[in-house]
Scaffold this active site. Structure first.
Site, PDB file in Angstrom:
ATOM      1  N   LYS A   1       0.686  -1.341   0.148  1.00  0.00           N
ATOM      2  CA  LYS A   1      -0.020   0.068   0.008  1.00  0.00           C
ATOM      3  C   LYS A   1       0.838   1.210   0.021  1.00  0.00           C
ATOM      4  O   LYS A   1       1.724   1.284   0.585  1.00  0.00           O
ATOM      5  CB  LYS A   1      -0.782   0.104   1.268  1.00  0.00           C
TER       6      LYS A   1
ATOM      7  N   SER B   1      -9.590  -0.152   7.393  1.00  0.00           N
ATOM      8  CA  SER B   1      -9.142  -0.096   5.985  1.00  0.00           C
ATOM      9  C   SER B   1      -8.486  -1.152   5.516  1.00  0.00           C
ATOM     10  O   SER B   1      -8.070  -1.379   4.475  1.00  0.00           O
ATOM     11  CB  SER B   1      -8.086   1.052   6.021  1.00  0.00           C
TER      12      SER B   1
ATOM     13  N   SER C   1      -9.469   2.088   3.169  1.00  0.00           N
ATOM     14  CA  SER C   1      -8.475   2.765   2.382  1.00  0.00           C
ATOM     15  C   SER C   1      -7.595   1.896   1.585  1.00  0.00           C
ATOM     16  O   SER C   1      -7.052   2.299   0.548  1.00  0.00           O
ATOM     17  CB  SER C   1      -7.901   3.707   3.052  1.00  0.00           C
TER      18      SER C   1
END
Lengths: 489, 98
Positions: free
Chosen positions: A83, A182, A158
């Protein structure tokens, strides 16, 4: 042998060890699929094809030259995605924000470094809501990510880029971060197993800070077994992160004989509320019934302050964010809007560099911490946070694990909450409490709705109970096949 | 609670965040809605509750004071928008500066 891109982490590791394929062939297969599908999905913001191939070739050489294969690094040659809020030396780290455009860290996050030491091959960096603030990956400055199960829907957020990448076969596993859900929410939306670690389990050194009392590094993979293999390699004390605990790193190996016999599972009544999609409730109840058939003892429990988790979170997380994001000021990295004096330069740089959701949270947090409001908002939120933590502590005296929905519904359409931030925040009602309490959580596939979208079951455990959580999920996944389904692309 | 335009101006100044008039009006409205939701916290009597300021049991301790390698200066300066003489360069802090 199925196609390389559809293999699980454990199948990959076995295949590499057996010589069924090389790390290079594996990296090439993923890079080819990324080239074909990423333009549609936008799961990756950055792909390091040359670096990945070089690392894969080095892994192959290391394996070929090994006198004792048992001494090889445990994840040697395994491709992985990261990420884009975690630092990987030499790769851009945008955090999904214009304000960090062009920023290239010169060091690795500890979680990344440990995975590199364990032999992984990093394919690239995945899309995220700006500074991990969001539940849909629509808040990225670099375009939305699409859900591989239905490209008109969000992948969650996210860590939506990581989730879409794993679901679409663009990586066998990916790192995510979970501040309020997330990892678990995008895992639920994309049919994956997503582990949120205990606070203090995995170092945050090199993770761009959002809410420092909430942020955790986690894993998205197809199965609990796969998530455990990645967790083993990256968890543990780090002198560079004072919040990591001096506990031995986990060594979780899930094999054929996981059992939930006698495991006490609590089902919190506060998680079955109005607004919960009936198909989610049906899938979650069916999964809980299956745990019972496998020998678990199921009982209803109560977490009475659950309804307060959302308001607590939307004070504490923005307050911490407003402080953490003060460092983005146009001086040391990223964007600068030139002005004649310093304060104007700060304000214009931040005004242009941050997107709408980040500005909104910086404003909420600044307000909640400002003179005259601190006690009423931040002080009260910290006290209610204690009540939420105590709820969990009390329930974990009665049961070993909690089982609940991961999300109120399946993946929602792109743009559904564009005008209403509060509705977007409500997507996280079932995941926020674990971050406030600091306990670990795991979202696993529990079925599909009538339109074919994945649905997630959430398991929560006491502080540092990752092994128990993953073992329970593994037992379920040996008796079910939801986690083996892949989207048609 | 409803925020005024002056409240928003003040918060934006504290946050060093330049906002357009249109943004200020939008955030005034949205922050008011969010704070109204947050007001639910006031239902609870927390007079006897300790605030939770950290998750982990604090285990602060001293570490040996030993020098260790720092990040190379060139790497750090390399990400900066403007540098001079191996330092970050910023606009004048006070009006009328050089």
């Amino acid at each position: 042998m199925s196609e390389l891109h559809s293999l699980s982490v454990s199948q990959i590791l076995n295949g590499l060890a057996a010589g069924d394929f090389s790390s290079r062939e594996l990296a090439q297969a993923y890079l080819k699929r990324i080239a074909a599908l990423n333009p549609r999905l936008n799961a990756y913001l950055y792909v390091d094809a040359a670096g990945a191939l070089a690392a894969a070739e080095a892994a192959d050489r290391q394996r070929a030259g090994a006198k004792d294969p048992a001494g090889l690094p445990p994840l040697l040659g395994l491709p992985i995605a990261v990420k884009d809020v975690l630092a990987v030396a030499g790769m851009p780290a945008t955090c999904g924000s214009r304000i960090l455009e062009g920023f290239v860290p010169s060091y690795n996050a500890t979680s990344v470094q440990r995975l590199l030491d364990a032999g992984v091959v990093i394919l690239g960096k995945t899309n995220t809501d700006e500074f991990a603030m969001g539940s849909s990956t629509e808040n990225s400055a670099y375009g939305i990510t699409r859900n591989p199960w239905d490209e008109e829907r969000v992948p969650g957020g996210s860590s939506g880029g990581s989730a879409a990448a794993v679901a679409a076969g663009l990586a066998p596993a990916a790192l995510g971060t979970d501040t309020g859900g997330s990892v678990r929410q995008p895992a639920a939306f994309c049919g994956l197993s997503g582990l949120k670690t205990s606070y203090g389990r995995v170092s945050r050194y090199g993770l761009v800070a959002f809410g420092s009392s909430l942020d955790t590094v986690g894993v998205l993979a197809h199965s609990a077994q796969d998530a455990a293999l990645v967790l083993n390699a990256m968890a543990g004390y780090d002198p560079r992160d004072a919040t990591t605990l001096e506990q031995p790193a986990p060594n979780i190996h899930l094999n054929g004989n996981a059992s939930v016999k006698g495991l006490r599972i609590g089902v919190p009544r506060e998680y079955f509320i109005e607004g919960l999609q009936p198909e989610v409730e049906a899938a979650v109840r069916a999964a809980i019934a299956q745990f019972e058939q496998l020998g678990a003892q199921v009982q209803e429990v109560s977490l009475p302050h659950t309804a307060y988790a959302l308001p607590v979170y939307y004070i504490i997380a923005p307050a911490e964010a407003s402080a953490n994001l003060a460092r983005f000021d146009g001086v040391r990295y990223g964007l600068r809007i030139e002005q004649d004096n310093l304060i104007e330069m700060f304000s214009r740089t931040r005004g242009q560099g941050f997107g709408p959701e980040v500005k909104r949270r910086v404003m909420i947090g600044t307000y909640a911490l400002s003179a005259g409001y601190y006690d009423a908002y931040y002080g009260q939120a910290q006290k209610v946070r204690t009540l939420i933590r105590d709820d969990f502590a009390r329930v974990f005296e009665q049961v070993d694990l909690i089982a609940a929905p991961a999300t109120p519904g399946s993946a929602f359409p792109i743009g559904a909450h564009a005008e209403d931030p509060l509705q977007m925040y409500l997507e996280d009602v079932f995941t926020l409490p674990a971050n406030l309490a600091g306990v670990p959580g795991l979202s696993i596939p529990a079925g599909f709705d009538s339109t074919g979208l994945p649905l997630g079951l959430q398991l929560l455990g006491p502080y540092f109970s990752e092994e128990r959580l993953l073992a329970a999920a593994h037992a379920y996944q040996q008796a079910s096949d939801h986690h083996t389904r892949r989207p048609q692309l | 609670m409803a925020l005024s335009r002056e409240d928003v101006d003040h918060i934006a100044l504290l946050a060093r965040l330049h906002l357009s008039d249109e943004e200020k009006e939008r955030y005034r409205r949205q922050l008011s809605d969010i704070l109204a939701h947050v007001d639910k916290l006031k239902e609870l009597d927390t007079a006897a509750v300790q605030p939770m300021s950290s998750v982990a049991v604090p285990q602060s301790r001293l570490r040996p004071d030993e020098p260790s390698p720092a990040m190379p200066r060139a790497d750090l300066l390399g990400n900066a928008p403007d540098t001079a003489a191996e330092q970050f360069r910023v606009p004048p802090v006070l009006d009328g500066g050089p």
